[in-house]
Design a protein around this motif. Structure first.
Motif, PDB file in Angstrom:
ATOM      1  N   GLY A  56      -2.657 -55.695  30.468  1.00  0.00           N
ATOM      2  CA  GLY A  56      -3.306 -57.015  31.281  1.00  0.00           C
ATOM      3  C   GLY A  56      -3.761 -56.426  32.579  1.00  0.00           C
ATOM      4  N   ILE A  57      -3.442 -57.146  33.560  1.00  0.00           N
ATOM      5  CA  ILE A  57      -4.066 -56.568  34.824  1.00  0.00           C
ATOM      6  C   ILE A  57      -2.858 -55.713  35.458  1.00  0.00           C
ATOM      7  N   GLY A  58      -1.935 -55.242  34.833  1.00  0.00           N
ATOM      8  CA  GLY A  58      -0.963 -54.314  35.161  1.00  0.00           C
ATOM      9  C   GLY A  58       0.242 -54.910  35.776  1.00  0.00           C
ATOM     10  N   VAL A  59       0.705 -56.038  35.536  1.00  0.00           N
ATOM     11  CA  VAL A  59       1.802 -56.637  36.441  1.00  0.00           C
ATOM     12  C   VAL A  59       3.140 -56.143  35.898  1.00  0.00           C
ATOM     13  N   LEU A  60       3.343 -55.687  34.676  1.00  0.00           N
ATOM     14  CA  LEU A  60       4.411 -54.895  34.275  1.00  0.00           C
ATOM     15  C   LEU A  60       4.340 -53.490  34.312  1.00  0.00           C
ATOM     16  N   THR A  61       3.111 -53.065  34.099  1.00  0.00           N
ATOM     17  CA  THR A  61       2.994 -51.693  34.372  1.00  0.00           C
ATOM     18  C   THR A  61       3.432 -51.070  35.810  1.00  0.00           C
ATOM     19  N   ALA A  62       2.977 -51.999  36.691  1.00  0.00           N
ATOM     20  CA  ALA A  62       3.514 -51.625  38.192  1.00  0.00           C
ATOM     21  C   ALA A  62       4.968 -51.540  38.322  1.00  0.00           C
ATOM     22  N   THR A  87      -5.799 -52.586  40.679  1.00  0.00           N
ATOM     23  CA  THR A  87      -4.131 -53.080  40.954  1.00  0.00           C
ATOM     24  C   THR A  87      -3.119 -51.954  41.032  1.00  0.00           C
ATOM     25  N   LEU A  88      -3.317 -50.665  40.398  1.00  0.00           N
ATOM     26  CA  LEU A  88      -2.525 -49.727  40.192  1.00  0.00           C
ATOM     27  C   LEU A  88      -2.973 -48.529  41.290  1.00  0.00           C
ATOM     28  N   ALA A  89      -3.595 -48.894  41.945  1.00  0.00           N
ATOM     29  CA  ALA A  89      -4.278 -47.715  42.941  1.00  0.00           C
ATOM     30  C   ALA A  89      -3.069 -46.996  43.677  1.00  0.00           C
ATOM     31  N   ASP A  90      -2.009 -47.576  43.875  1.00  0.00           N
ATOM     32  CA  ASP A  90      -0.711 -47.093  44.561  1.00  0.00           C
ATOM     33  C   ASP A  90       0.169 -46.256  43.933  1.00  0.00           C
TER      34      ASP A  90
END
Ligand code: SAM
Length: 284
Positions: A56-62, A87-90
């Motif tokens: 998705g937009i990376g909510v769990l990924t983060a 969204t995962l740039a950090d």
């Protein structure tokens, strides 16, 4: 970036001109309590590499990337790639594979990317392929310790049913053959954007099984299980004779061997009975 803040999520999606695809099962988590719990209960931690299916937009990924050493995430929808870059740039420990999970070589990813780390799968699965993905993960015999996934409540009930009861199915036998499964917590439909029509639950499969048949016999076992459950209202003798061409007398004697009558249906056999029954048929 707070990926559970509805305003933030709407802003990112509209800036990228993104519209949800129902066909790809895109319901993104917006309840802030859920992803940290999945990550913590799903082995995302020191010494672990995590495979995620569907970012998705990376909510769990983060949340996975905050805790695990490395995250390799498979996402089919190319439109999400520029969003994930933002969204995962950090995080410098996330790698996205723009592929269909049913076709990608997860074993290769684990070998090449995790460099000896322990491995686990965590995901909010696209609902249209829940069972195929779980069976694929199990049958591929990946070097992973657990599979922690969000699924629809009904699928969770089937996965966590007891083998040998009416609530069980071929997938129940699958997870119990390869490991042990338990339901971790429930998630209401309001926790997603857009909200689906049903509630969900998170389950974990620990791949710690003692069952291990030799390859040909294992293939035969799953053929018996899948055939039996695809005609679960019939007696197992009728189902196996019509779908696998096995003589009914042979089925009767294998049933007798596990103490069951000729009229037994597949859902009446528990795990040990199923394995003994299938082995008896395999040897004939
Ligand atoms: N993890 C995100 C979350 O919890 O908000 C998204 C979960 S959403 C239920 C499922 C995701 O799986 C979507 O991003 C969808 O595009 C992706 N997906 C669907 N089919 C897929 C497939 N065959 N292979 C890989 N990803 C897939």
């Amino acid at each position: 970036m707070n990926l559970t803040n509805i305003g933030t999520v709407k802003d990112i999606l509209s800036r990228h001109g993104f519209s949800f695809s129902k066909g790809l099962g895109q319901n993104f988590i917006i309840n802030p309590d859920i992803c940290p719990k999945i990550a913590e209960m799903g082995n995302a931690g020191e010494g672990f590499g995590i495979i995620e299916i569907g970012t998705g937009i990376g909510v769990l990924t983060a949340e996975l990337a905050r805790r695990a050493e490395k995250v390799c995430a498979v996402e089919i929808d190319t439109r999400l790639l520029p969003i994930l870059e933002e969204t995962l740039a950090d995080f410098d420990n996330v790698k996205i594979f723009n592929e269909d999970v049913m076709k990608c070589d997860l074993n290769k990813i684990i070998q090449e990317e995790f460099g000896g780390l322990r491995a686990a799968v965590c995901a909010n699965l696209p609902y249209y392929i829940t069972s195929p993905v779980i069976m694929l993960l199990l049958e591929s015999r990946l070097p992973i310790e657990s599979i922690t996934v969000m699924v629809q409540r009904e699928a969770a009930q089937r996965l966590c049913a007891k083998v040998g009861t009416r609530e069980s199915g071929a997938i129940t036998v699958g997870v119990n053959y390869y490991g042990t499964v338990k339901q971790l917590f429930n998630v209401s439909r309001g926790s997603f954007m857009p909200a689906p029509n049903v509630d969900s639950a998170v389950i974990r499969i620990d791949l710690n099984s003692s069952h291990r048949l030799e390859a040909d016999e294992e293939k035969f076992f799953f053929k018996v299980v899948k055939s039996g459950f695809s005609q679960r209202r019939k007696t197992v003798a009728n189902a196996l004779s019509s779908l696998m061409g096995i003589d009914k007398e042979t089925v009767y004697s294998a049933l007798e061997g596990v103490g069951l009558p000729q009229t037994a249906r597949i859902e009446q056999l528990d795990m040990e009975q199923l394995i003994a029954f299938s082995s008896a048929l395999f040897k004939k």
